[in-house]
Design an enzyme around this catalytic site. Sequence first.
Site, PDB file in Angstrom:
ATOM      1  N   LYS A   1       0.845  -1.187   0.000  1.00 48.89           N
ATOM      2  CA  LYS A   1       0.000   0.000   0.000  1.00 48.89           C
ATOM      3  C   LYS A   1       0.885   1.243   0.000  1.00 48.89           C
ATOM      4  O   LYS A   1       1.568   1.535   0.983  1.00 48.89           O
ATOM      5  CB  LYS A   1      -0.913   0.044   1.231  1.00 48.89           C
ATOM      6  CG  LYS A   1      -1.980   1.113   1.044  1.00 48.89           C
ATOM      7  CD  LYS A   1      -2.561   1.659   2.319  1.00 48.89           C
ATOM      8  CE  LYS A   1      -1.702   2.684   2.972  1.00 48.89           C
ATOM      9  NZ  LYS A   1      -1.576   3.960   2.257  1.00 48.89           N
TER      10      LYS A   1
ATOM     11  N   GLU B   1      10.388   0.608  10.238  1.00 48.30           N
ATOM     12  CA  GLU B   1      11.416   1.624   9.990  1.00 48.30           C
ATOM     13  C   GLU B   1      10.725   2.956  10.223  1.00 48.30           C
ATOM     14  O   GLU B   1       9.880   3.360   9.431  1.00 48.30           O
ATOM     15  CB  GLU B   1      11.949   1.451   8.563  1.00 48.30           C
ATOM     16  CG  GLU B   1      13.306   2.059   8.372  1.00 48.30           C
ATOM     17  CD  GLU B   1      13.232   3.495   7.921  1.00 48.30           C
ATOM     18  OE1 GLU B   1      13.228   4.375   8.819  1.00 48.30           O
ATOM     19  OE2 GLU B   1      13.149   3.741   6.723  1.00 48.30           O
TER      20      GLU B   1
ATOM     21  N   CYS C   1      13.674  10.313   6.807  1.00 50.20           N
ATOM     22  CA  CYS C   1      13.635   9.765   8.173  1.00 50.20           C
ATOM     23  C   CYS C   1      14.990   9.885   8.855  1.00 50.20           C
ATOM     24  O   CYS C   1      15.065  10.069  10.061  1.00 50.20           O
ATOM     25  CB  CYS C   1      13.168   8.319   8.147  1.00 50.20           C
ATOM     26  SG  CYS C   1      14.016   7.328   6.931  1.00 50.20           S
TER      27      CYS C   1
ATOM     28  N   GLU D   1      10.413  15.233  15.549  1.00 48.47           N
ATOM     29  CA  GLU D   1      10.800  15.085  14.147  1.00 48.47           C
ATOM     30  C   GLU D   1      10.009  16.131  13.350  1.00 48.47           C
ATOM     31  O   GLU D   1       8.780  16.078  13.298  1.00 48.47           O
ATOM     32  CB  GLU D   1      10.436  13.672  13.685  1.00 48.47           C
ATOM     33  CG  GLU D   1      10.815  13.399  12.246  1.00 48.47           C
ATOM     34  CD  GLU D   1      10.573  11.941  11.843  1.00 48.47           C
ATOM     35  OE1 GLU D   1       9.519  11.391  12.198  1.00 48.47           O
ATOM     36  OE2 GLU D   1      11.440  11.375  11.157  1.00 48.47           O
TER      37      GLU D   1
END
Length: 792
Positions: free
Chosen positions: A191, A265, A299, A396
Amino acid sequence: MGVIQDILRTMDYGPSPEGAEHVKAWLEQHESGFGHFINGAFTKPGNLFDVFNPANGERIARVSRGSAGDIDAAIAAARKAQAKWAALSGFERSKHLYALARHVQKRERFLSVLETIDNGKPIRESRDIDIPLVARHFYHHAGWASLIESEFPDTKPVGVCGQIIPWNFPLLMLAWKIAPALAAGNTVVLKPAEFTPLTALAFAAICVETGLPPGVVNIVTGDGATGSALVAHAGVDKIAFTGSTEVGRAIRKATAGTGKKLSLELGGKSPFIVFEDADLDSAVEGVVDAIWFNQGQVCCAGSRLLIAESIAETVYAKLRARMANLRLGDPLDKSTDVGAIVAPVQLERIRRLMREGEAEGLEFFRANETGPDRGCFYPPTLVTGVDPASVLAREEIFGPVLVATTFRTPDEAVALANNTRYGLAASVWTENVNRALEVAARIKAGVIWINSTNMFDAASGFGGYRESGFGREGGREGLSEYRVADEPKPKPAASHSPRLNASPGLAPARNLVDAGPDRTAKLFVGGKQARPDSGYSYAVLDSSGRELGLAGLGNRKDIRNAVESAAKASSWGAATAHNRAQVLYYIAENLAAREDEFARRLGAMAGVSARAAKTQVDASIRRAFVYAGYADKFDGAVHATRSRFVTLAMNEPWGVMGIVCPDEAPLLAFVSLVMPAIAMGNSVVVVPSASHPLSATDFYSVLETSDVPSGVVNIVTGEANVLAKTLAEHDGVDALWYVGDTEGARQVEALSAGNLKATWTSAGAIDWAKAEGREFLRRATQVKNIWTPYGE
Ligand code: NAI
């Protein structure tokens, strides 16, 4: 004169847009909407949602929102195709992957432009980095497809894999997921992210072109609801996810107890450390790549600049000058450095965090305040004087914002670097090789780049420590996520959660004072025998219900004390492997010296014959010797990645491990689980068999006489699932092995979502005679990849 000088000073790039006609024509062909790709064909489009070009806000496509029914159909197709795909020879599978690589390469220009229009990243990046890496990934794994049987003996494919990917590297993340899964003999349902589904659909068309068997790759588009239907589906054997830590945590909880394999992850807040002896101009270019690559939506972005105080102002000045030259604008323009943010909601998230930073009084520098008048743009930003507690140093941001903090000593730099719940990557800049490698070893992150940043290659593993997730993608490390042991599914073990009063092995708890202290085996914490916090013990009964002795009834507080002691024993992980081996040999030797005593105890406690008891003790001694032997032989690797780099894959201990043992084979299971963990440098908190704990408590004296440093092995007796719960919830526990019953395994996996500790659970009966080898060592370690450049 002076004219040429003036021209050079004022010279600027003219517009240089990449042609997009072929992509626009393709999108026009699909104006009525894209369907899903299931069983080798596109479904009729339905329940459509819009996809936008973030650089101008225009709608570029309409895509189907996948329902639970679509997921069901895709999984059925994947299931049907899997056995045949796995039964193909490695060579045949290899040819399919090779064809995918070739076709991606042939369509590099088309895919780059489509990626840029869909995501907003500069064409230079999609053309020179993303798409070439996609091809590289399929080539690399084409090789693995033909080697998998010989390189991963005694394993088989996991089966049907559900894969969910984010929007920051849409096609590259697809490649990272699909290539290893297929090479290892699995089929997939993928997906893509709702903002960026288009290159995945183009890839589906490539699968048709190359003649990939129907059902091997299925692509269902949609949003979080579609993703969560995929996670929840009972027909999925593994979930591989890349995205936010928040969703990763939800997936950990949703898959708990289902037996689905999981790799995550997740996010990061990676440090970029510049020491005073660094090559400052290179470091400044490194910062540009670390945080302004892909608008900082990476990331592993080096989003926290940690800079030696003595050079901070010099570097800030250089950075500001460099930022003034970064071109913000049309992503399709070949001279654009910083493109568009993926979507208005992401832009708003960046702005909100900036407002919070402004409210803290932080100092902002933005070189190019004015971007294009429409579309989602945010200028490269430098924030200085940031306190480690600031929201901007913790969260983040996932945008082009660099936050800078100064340090005075290398120790302080390491402390700041590790002052985060994440642990994905780090960059270390210094010309001193000793310092670089020392700092690399001390930083808790899965990837370390020395004098470099954002280096990726299919041959190297990539993935995080701590709340950045677990599992690796890329190379051998990544492939092992897509294979499982080739053995029949174990039968469920008997319940492992005997409640006091209800189990033949456990008698009602009683006050230690009534019991008399001498008969009670205490806990073993920090190298000393310790009374349980509760002040209670429980009677350990033999198979005919007679009382054999008493064991301490450990509770939450005892586990906490044990974890604290284990954390203090971290120097064990830094001891040489030879030293650890010596200690393990000594344990084996001391166990051997008391073989008869241990055999008698086993016989009495577990009701096994004298012969069976002796066999178990012998096997335990042999096992301890085996792991003593392994202590200095479970090497890392040097990966063959980019030229002029050595990429060191180091096996590092987790740190503090929790180990919950089953009731079966009370001594052998204990030794089989504890020895590999400590051989690799972990310190452990062990909950031995609840019903038969006395072999473990007898073991204290073996540990005491074998030079095991205090805190390396801590033992807490009591109700296994109660103690497992505290271990799973404890943020100081980095990894947790649990062998027990189905409910206990579910509980451990669900509660581990707090700090996303890695878990290894089994609710099946294990053949302890065979439970030995490299898989135990692999599970007792995590891989850190250190990229070290060489040459001038
Ligand atoms: P997200 O984690 O929500 O989305 C990633 C993928 O997960 C998408 O395909 C999404 O549809 C899917 N998803 C969402 N909810 C799900 C659920 N409950 N079950 C299964 N799948 C689900 O990330 P999002 O919302 O796009 O971005 C939010 C923040 O996450 C970003 O600002 C950034 O900080 C972080 N992020 C980190 C990424 C990374 O690579 N570490 C990638 C994307 C976002």
